[in-house]
Design a protein around this motif. Structure first.
Motif, PDB file in Angstrom:
ATOM      1  N   ASP A 301       0.850  -1.181   0.000  1.00 47.75           N
ATOM      2  CA  ASP A 301       0.000   0.000   0.000  1.00 47.75           C
ATOM      3  C   ASP A 301       0.890   1.236   0.000  1.00 47.75           C
ATOM      4  N   ASP A 331      -3.302   8.672  -5.486  1.00 45.30           N
ATOM      5  CA  ASP A 331      -4.727   8.425  -5.752  1.00 45.30           C
ATOM      6  C   ASP A 331      -5.003   6.928  -5.853  1.00 45.30           C
ATOM      7  N   SER A 332      -4.151   6.126  -5.193  1.00 42.08           N
ATOM      8  CA  SER A 332      -4.284   4.668  -5.260  1.00 42.08           C
ATOM      9  C   SER A 332      -5.461   4.202  -4.411  1.00 42.08           C
ATOM     10  N   THR A 333      -5.730   2.909  -4.487  1.00 37.98           N
ATOM     11  CA  THR A 333      -6.764   2.283  -3.664  1.00 37.98           C
ATOM     12  C   THR A 333      -6.106   1.644  -2.451  1.00 37.98           C
ATOM     13  N   ASP A 334      -6.623   1.935  -1.250  1.00 37.28           N
ATOM     14  CA  ASP A 334      -6.002   1.398  -0.048  1.00 37.28           C
ATOM     15  C   ASP A 334      -6.400  -0.059   0.173  1.00 37.28           C
ATOM     16  N   GLY A 337      -9.964  -1.147   0.046  1.00 35.60           N
ATOM     17  CA  GLY A 337     -10.657  -1.002  -1.229  1.00 35.60           C
ATOM     18  C   GLY A 337     -11.191   0.389  -1.493  1.00 35.60           C
ATOM     19  N   ALA A 338     -10.879   1.343  -0.629  1.00 37.61           N
ATOM     20  CA  ALA A 338     -11.359   2.717  -0.821  1.00 37.61           C
ATOM     21  C   ALA A 338     -10.391   3.498  -1.691  1.00 37.61           C
ATOM     22  N   LYS A 339     -10.946   4.253  -2.618  1.00 38.75           N
ATOM     23  CA  LYS A 339     -10.147   5.098  -3.502  1.00 38.75           C
ATOM     24  C   LYS A 339      -9.745   6.369  -2.768  1.00 38.75           C
ATOM     25  N   ARG A 340      -8.445   6.647  -2.709  1.00 44.45           N
ATOM     26  CA  ARG A 340      -7.985   7.858  -2.039  1.00 44.45           C
ATOM     27  C   ARG A 340      -8.277   9.094  -2.882  1.00 44.45           C
ATOM     28  N   LYS A 341      -8.515  10.195  -2.202  1.00 43.60           N
ATOM     29  CA  LYS A 341      -8.668  11.471  -2.866  1.00 43.60           C
ATOM     30  C   LYS A 341      -7.368  12.253  -2.758  1.00 43.60           C
TER      31      LYS A 341
END
Length: 354
Positions: A301, A331-334, A337-341
């Motif tokens: 991550d 802006d990866s996905t943690d 599974g949530a998309k970072r802003k």
């Protein structure tokens, strides 16, 4: 002993980090001075509100005493200034130590101090606004609040350290540091989990020649808490730099490998390029990245990735204006599974050195 280490040690004890402190007393081998800095800045980001903030304000008092036979004793107390808040603590301790320096025998320090590890790791921690956040982030290993002081990555609590160095003429200079921290406990931010930091030791080496420096440091010790039980927490850091920040061209890079055994590995690095004009206008760009790998499932991550553009200018010898804009590239996905802003941030402010 490397005379540069002696000069830096005494200067750091007597003055502030970037400006001469006010010397209030100097007589018969005894000095007393007051230093530090205060700052105010306007901050904003894509995901936050614009507000007025500070940037690590502090005040310190330092005394030195010539003991004769080449020995000098120094003592420093330094406190963070929480002057933009109402209630609570107006001051909190940053440094508190006594040091003994001899130009041949080296320097020993006891107390809360800047660690030998930071001698190597701090080469990119130069700009006022945005720099080297991973060294100060307790979120990296999710231990107690302000764990960097407990583990000795930057400022170090309850530390005994020794530094010395050797000059080889045109062949350069080799500096080294050793340090030990005793066992102590701390609560997490919510006062729920007690973390025990067992004895920790660290060693640092730095070789300098023709304006360049290459360094390595190692920091190790066990950590216990009620959640993960015993964890062996090791840090390795390698750095390189060229030049002097604020004086022409400055280039530096640092790579830290954190081995949080049985839990995770964290790779962190930062590079910086800066150039200061003769009128003191200093431009810099730095890139920082942190990647976290869990050992349970080998998942990776990227927890931090950002680039900052910054400018600093000395209006006088002790008044510095600064501004910076930090681009959030993460802006990866943690793991959940949530998309970072992306949260780009900016700041503009001034610092007054005492």
């Amino acid at each position: 002993m490397n005379k540069n280490i002696l000069a830096i040690a005494i200067a750091a004890a007597t003055f502030g980090t970037q400006a001469v402190a006010v010397e209030l007393y100097n007589n018969d081998g005894t000095t007393f001075s007051v230093g530090g800095h205060v700052s105010v800045n306007l901050n904003g980001s894509d995901e936050g509100n614009t507000d007025v903030g500070t940037n690590s304000p502090r005040i310190n008092m330092t005394a030195t005493q010539d003991m004769g036979n080449g020995f000098t004793v120094d003592a420093r107390g330094e406190w963070a200034l929480n002057y933009l808040t109402n209630g609570g603590n107006s001051f909190s301790t940053r440094l508190g130590y006594i040091g003994l320096t001899h130009e041949d025998m080296g320097r020993a320090v006891v107390g809360t101090q800047w660690a030998p590890y930071y001698d190597v790791a701090g080469v990119t921690d130069m700009p006022i606004a945005f720099a080297n956040d991973f060294l100060y982030s307790d979120a990296t290993i999710e231990l107690a609040e302000d764990d960097f002081a407990k583990t000795g990555q930057t400022r170090a609590d309850q530390m005994i350290s020794y530094r010395n160095g050797f000059e080889f003429g045109e062949a350069g200079a080799l500096d080294f540091g050793l340090a030990w921290q005793g066992k102590h406990e701390a609560k997490d931010a919510n006062e729920n989990v007690t973390t025990t930091y067992n004895d920790r030791v660290q060693v640092s080496l730095a070789y300098s020649i023709m304006g360049a420096q290459l360094g390595y440091a190692y920091n190790t010790g066990d950590v216990d808490n009620m959640v993960d039980n015993k964890r062996s927490l090791d840090y390795h850091v390698v750095s390189a730099k060229y030049g002097s920040y604020g004086n022409g061209l400055y280039l530096a890079g640092v790579y830290q490998m954190t081995e949080d055994k049985n839990v995770r590995d964290v790779d962190s690095y930062e590079v910086i390029a800066a150039y200061a004009l003769p009128n003191s206008l200093n431009f810099s760009i730095n890139y920082e990245n942190v990647e976290d790998k869990l050992k349970s499932d080998n998942s990776k991550d990227t927890t931090r990735e950002e680039v900052a553009l910054q400018v600093e200018y000395n209006f006088t010898s002790n008044v510095v204006g600064y501004t910076g804009y930090q681009f959030d590239l993460n802006d990866s996905t943690d793991r959940e599974g949530a998309k970072r802003k992306e949260d780009n941030a900016w700041t503009i402010g001034a610092r007054f050195y005492l």
